[in-house]
Design an enzyme around this catalytic site. Structure first.
Site, mmCIF file in Angstrom:
data_model
loop_
_atom_site.group_PDB
_atom_site.id
_atom_site.type_symbol
_atom_site.label_atom_id
_atom_site.label_comp_id
_atom_site.label_asym_id
_atom_site.label_seq_id
_atom_site.Cartn_x
_atom_site.Cartn_y
_atom_site.Cartn_z
ATOM 1 N N GLU A 117 58.330 7.704 -25.449
ATOM 2 C CA GLU A 117 58.279 9.174 -25.321
ATOM 3 C C GLU A 117 59.260 9.519 -24.213
ATOM 4 O O GLU A 117 58.945 9.380 -23.029
ATOM 5 C CB GLU A 117 56.857 9.623 -24.955
ATOM 6 C CG GLU A 117 55.792 9.280 -25.991
ATOM 7 C CD GLU A 117 55.771 10.264 -27.165
ATOM 8 O OE1 GLU A 117 56.476 11.287 -27.114
ATOM 9 O OE2 GLU A 117 55.062 9.995 -28.144
ATOM 10 N N GLY B 44 58.752 8.392 -20.226
ATOM 11 C CA GLY B 44 59.637 8.471 -19.064
ATOM 12 C C GLY B 44 61.054 8.794 -19.489
ATOM 13 O O GLY B 44 61.280 9.358 -20.562
ATOM 14 N N SER B 45 61.998 8.389 -18.654
ATOM 15 C CA SER B 45 63.395 8.779 -18.902
ATOM 16 C C SER B 45 64.029 7.902 -19.979
ATOM 17 O O SER B 45 63.590 6.765 -20.223
ATOM 18 C CB SER B 45 64.189 8.657 -17.610
ATOM 19 O OG SER B 45 64.096 7.333 -17.135
ATOM 20 N N GLY C 276 63.673 3.954 -20.641
ATOM 21 C CA GLY C 276 63.205 3.634 -22.004
ATOM 22 C C GLY C 276 64.004 2.490 -22.618
ATOM 23 O O GLY C 276 63.456 1.605 -23.283
ATOM 24 N N CYS D 152 58.962 17.649 -19.948
ATOM 25 C CA CYS D 152 59.905 16.987 -20.859
ATOM 26 C C CYS D 152 60.367 17.923 -21.961
ATOM 27 O O CYS D 152 61.492 17.830 -22.434
ATOM 28 C CB CYS D 152 59.257 15.747 -21.455
ATOM 29 S SG CYS D 152 57.692 16.093 -22.254
#
Ligand code: NAD
Length: 469
Positions: A211, A189-190, A194, A245
């Protein structure tokens, strides 16, 4: 906390201990069941993703389904090799001992996923976690209600909840889960979320794989094959409507070739996406923006750029109702614009010019380390300069974003763009504890040479050991 999540967690915790001693063939059976279900139900999965995001079928099958099937295929083929303990030689002061690394399951794992590749970013890590022998709770993104429901139904059909379970819902569910003492958390995610995940994990000292995202640059030097670079940037950027991403977030191009590159980019958008080849207003040809919230965010950062002097070189009529946002190219971009400060995560491509490659490298190094970095040039020395002078989660030379699909390479970010690696063997290692095991012999051992009492002889042995360096 909802009783259900707590009770599933407790069941998994107990069952995780049993999974440590089961046969590896049972892990394979789970993976085979998963593969067979996906092969049988891929159209049903596509219906779900189409309802949520209007993805073209080839983008879904090509990027999401085939990626997951590859992960399963590789795990089935290589599991016996991956789980085999690795022998480690004994150094001179450990003579007589035997050492190895064992790969034990981490235990109870949590997978939290984003919405942009809603099936593969839940199920890809699930494959690695199952291969490594863990129990798993998956939290899909709340933005893809149909895919989330399809994943929950699939998991219910295939697995006992003490092995794999799905917790559907939004941020509150995520927070409930993060309060539990998982052994490992795999978050995609962002970057901002994170950080929250890592804070929550610290409370229980759970290990984490993050990630994350960031602003991945594409450098195009004066020595690049411009037409090819333009086409690959266009594909990397506008597939999935920029909601990838690893998509090139912005282009840094040498000023001597900037105008030509923009011309080629616009031409390639016409060929590949808008205007000529494909009617973008037909949902099955171009992915929609996932939600009105994200659509409005994109309109906002584009307006902000234009207000500050950016020039729109190419776009179309955006349609809020159907969340259709045309591929948009902007030039005359400055660092103060939102479009250069936050991850765009949508189909807006800013083109920034530079005079020397060192200047382009400096600009990249002044920003947080990106998830992907792309360099287009025929010059080996330019390629090497960029590779050595910058840091990024992964790099493509003369292409964009496709290192994700080379599933034999470890995939992940670095610092702000993430930590830990995924895919195939790297994914198996992520969900395993590499446990060192040393077996001592009976009777006389080499370490006894240093046991107390510390006599003159022991002094001599230590002196001898120093002479080995
Ligand atoms: P997000 O961080 O908003 O959400 C991801 C997940 O976290 C969702 O399941 C959500 O429910 C949960 N979440 C959101 N806020 C939370 C909070 N406060 N506490 C706990 N959980 C929370 O990300 P997104 O918008 O779904 O996805 C886009 C981001 O993901 C982009 O930054 C993109 O670059 C990144 N991404 C990274 C990769 C990768 O492999 N590195 C892949 C895809 C997407």
């Amino acid at each position: 906390m909802t009783l259900q999540i707590q009770s599933v967690f407790e069941k998994q915790k107990e069952h995780a201990l049993l999974l440590r001693t089961e046969r590896y063939s049972q892990r394979k059976q789970r993976l085979e069941a998963l593969r067979n279900w996906i092969l049988k139900n891929r159209e049903h999965l596509y219906d779900a993703v189409d309802k949520d995001m209007g993805k073209p079928p080839i983008e879904f099958y090509g990027v999401e389904i085939l990626y997951v099937l590859n992960e399963i295929k590789s795990a089935l083929k290589n599991l016996d090799k991956w789980v085999r303990p690795k022998k480690i030689d004994a150094p001179i002061d450990m003579l007589g001992t035997r050492s190895k690394i064992m790969y034990e399951p981490r235990g109870v794992c949590l997978i939290i996923a984003p919405w942009n590749y809603p099936f593969s970013l839940c199920i890809g890590p699930l494959v690695s976690a199952l291969a490594a022998g863990n129990t798993i709770i998956i939290k899909p993104s709340e933005f893809n209600k149909h895919v989330s429901a399809a994943i929950a139904a699939m998991v219910k059909e295939l697995f006992d909840e003490k092995v794999v379970a799905v917790a559907e819902g939004g941020v509150e569910v995520s927070q409930e889960l993060l309060a539990l003492p998982f052994d490992h958390i795999f978050f995609t995610g962002s970057t901002s979320v994170g950080k929250l995940v890592m804070k929550a994990a610290a409370e229980n000292l759970a290990s984490v794989t993050l990630e994350l995202g960031g602003k991945s640059p594409a450098i195009v030097t004066g020595n690049a094959h411009l037409e090819e670079a333009a086409e690959r940037i266009v594909i990397g950027k506008f597939v999935n409507a920029g909601q990838t991403c690893t998509a090139p977030d912005y282009v840094l191009v040498h000023n001597s070739v900037a105008d030509k590159l923009v011309e080629h980019i616009i031409e390639k958008i016409g060929n590949r996406f808008a205007d000529k080849a494909i009617p973008l207003n037909k949902p099955s040809h171009y992915t929609r923006i996932v939600s009105h919230k994200h659509f409005d965010r994109l309109v906002g950062i584009l307006d902000n750029a234009v207000e500050q002097g950016a020039i729109i070189n190419h776009t179309g009529n955006h349609d809020r109702d159907s969340r259709l946002f045309y591929p948009t190219v902007i030039t005359n971009v400055s660092a103060a614009m939102k479009v250069m400060q936050e991850e765009i995560f949508g189909p807006i491509l800013p083109i920034v010019t530079y005079e020397t490659l060192e200047e382009a490298i400096d600009r990249i190094n002044q920003k947080p380390k990106p998830l992907g970095l792309y360099v287009f040039t025929k010059s080996r020395s330019e390629q090497n300069l960029v590779l050595k002078s910058t840091s990024a989660g992964g790099v493509c030379v003369n292409d964009c974003a496709i290192h994700f699909l080379q599933h034999r390479l470890p995939f992940g970010g670095v610092n702000s763009s993430g930590m830990g690696k995924a895919h195939e063997y790297a994914g198996f290692l992520t969900f395993s504890n590499e446990k060192p095991v040393l077996r001592q012999r009976s009777g006389l051992t080499s370490v006894q040479a240093l046991y107390p009492p510390y006599t003159k002889l022991k002094d001599k042995i230590v002196d001898f050991l120093f002479r080995l360096f």
